[in-house]
Design an enzyme around this catalytic site. Structure first.
Site, mmCIF file in Angstrom:
data_model
loop_
_atom_site.group_PDB
_atom_site.id
_atom_site.type_symbol
_atom_site.label_atom_id
_atom_site.label_comp_id
_atom_site.label_asym_id
_atom_site.label_seq_id
_atom_site.Cartn_x
_atom_site.Cartn_y
_atom_site.Cartn_z
ATOM 1 N N ARG A 175 0.920 -1.471 -0.031
ATOM 2 C CA ARG A 175 -0.061 0.236 0.124
ATOM 3 C C ARG A 175 0.762 1.316 0.227
ATOM 4 O O ARG A 175 1.640 1.333 1.099
ATOM 5 C CB ARG A 175 -0.774 0.037 1.374
ATOM 6 N N THR A 220 -1.146 7.335 -0.510
ATOM 7 C CA THR A 220 -2.375 7.214 -1.263
ATOM 8 C C THR A 220 -3.303 6.174 -0.829
ATOM 9 O O THR A 220 -4.534 6.058 -1.117
ATOM 10 C CB THR A 220 -2.147 7.120 -2.748
ATOM 11 N N ASP A 267 -1.271 -4.241 12.779
ATOM 12 C CA ASP A 267 -0.566 -4.789 11.538
ATOM 13 C C ASP A 267 -0.567 -6.223 11.354
ATOM 14 O O ASP A 267 0.369 -6.642 12.167
ATOM 15 C CB ASP A 267 0.775 -4.055 11.213
ATOM 16 N N ASP A 288 3.043 -7.403 10.518
ATOM 17 C CA ASP A 288 4.058 -7.275 11.653
ATOM 18 C C ASP A 288 3.932 -8.096 12.736
ATOM 19 O O ASP A 288 4.935 -8.684 13.392
ATOM 20 C CB ASP A 288 3.868 -5.822 12.071
HETATM 21 N N1 URA Z 1 -3.782 -3.730 7.019
HETATM 22 C C1 URA Z 1 -3.471 -4.270 8.488
HETATM 23 O O1 URA Z 1 -2.337 -5.113 8.628
HETATM 24 N N2 URA Z 1 -4.079 -3.931 9.485
HETATM 25 C C2 URA Z 1 -5.109 -3.105 9.242
HETATM 26 O O2 URA Z 1 -5.792 -2.879 10.031
HETATM 27 C C3 URA Z 1 -5.259 -2.797 7.821
HETATM 28 C C4 URA Z 1 -4.643 -3.167 6.819
#
Ligand code: URA
Length: 214
Positions: free
Chosen positions: A109, A113, A205, A208
């Site tokens: 991502r 943007t 995330d 992560d």
């Molecule tokens: N990607 C993620 O890992 N967590 C989110 O909350 C949104 C996108």
């Protein structure tokens, strides 16, 4: 917003899924437990997403009698992981679909943007002849999933399904607009996205937490 607002969405409310999801969300859950929970939930989502597989009968002989017994028919499966967090879901699905082929689509991502940028695309040559299950744990804006499905349709794929752990209403709407033919299966429909594109309440995330990179 609830599941009823989205004809393309199924939320799996099974108690085992919901219980495991609670511990997956909790910030104090360790990396090894997080991975295990992702695998276990994915396995249960695999069970649900294959619920409507076509069946045929096979004549077998039991020790007692000859018998027309049900077996899975129709297209073979391909699971497509959206890198990198989709990989955490692969093992769970493959436990139930051990002969499925696997594809990978690398999309990140753009932090400014929130639009997807493709950096990797590798799927089996015969992907168009297979039923495709796309896996991405977090359906946030839905831009990555929509871009991945665009690419798969360019390859001739039909009968695509999307499996995620958590979905935001924004992502489900996006998919409904761009790919209304693609059913989405998730363990929860959360409240919203925050200003950073994270799902709220979410789990942070996913990549992560899965790979211990932060
Ligand atoms: N990607 C993620 O890992 N967590 C989110 O909350 C949104 C996108």
């Amino acid at each position: 917003m609830t599941q009823r607002d989205f004809p393309n969405l199924t939320v799996v409310m099974h108690p085992l899924v919901q219980h495991k999801l609670t511990y997956l969300r909790a910030a104090e859950t360790t990396t090894d437990t997080f991975r295990r929970l992702v695998r276990e939930i994915s396995q249960m989502l695999a069970y649900e997403v294959t619920r409507d597989l076509p069946m045929e009968t096979l004549n077998i002989t039991t020790p007692v009698a000859s018998f027309d017994s049900p077996v899975i028919a129709g297209k073979k499966q391909c699971i497509v992981s959206i890198l990198r967090a989709g990989n955490g879901m692969l093992d769970g699905l493959l436990e139930l679909l051990p002969s499925a082929r696997v594809g990978h689509i690398g999309l990140y991502r753009d932090p400014a943007t929130l639009e997807p940028v493709e950096y990797y695309f590798k799927v089996p040559e015969d992907v168009a002849e297979r039923a495709v299950i796309v896996v991405d744990p977090m359906l946030a804006t839905g831009n990555s999933a929509a871009a991945a499905i665009d690419r798969l349709k360019e390859c001739g794929c039909t009968g695509i399904k999307l499996v995620c752990l958590l979905a935001a209403p924004e992502g489900v709407s996006n998919l409904l607009k761009h790919h209304p033919d693609v059913p989405i299966l998730t363990a929860a429909l959360d409240e919203k996205l925050n200003d950073h594109g994270y799902i709220v309440p979410g789990l942070g995330d996913a990549g992560d937490r899965m790979f211990g990179t932060r």
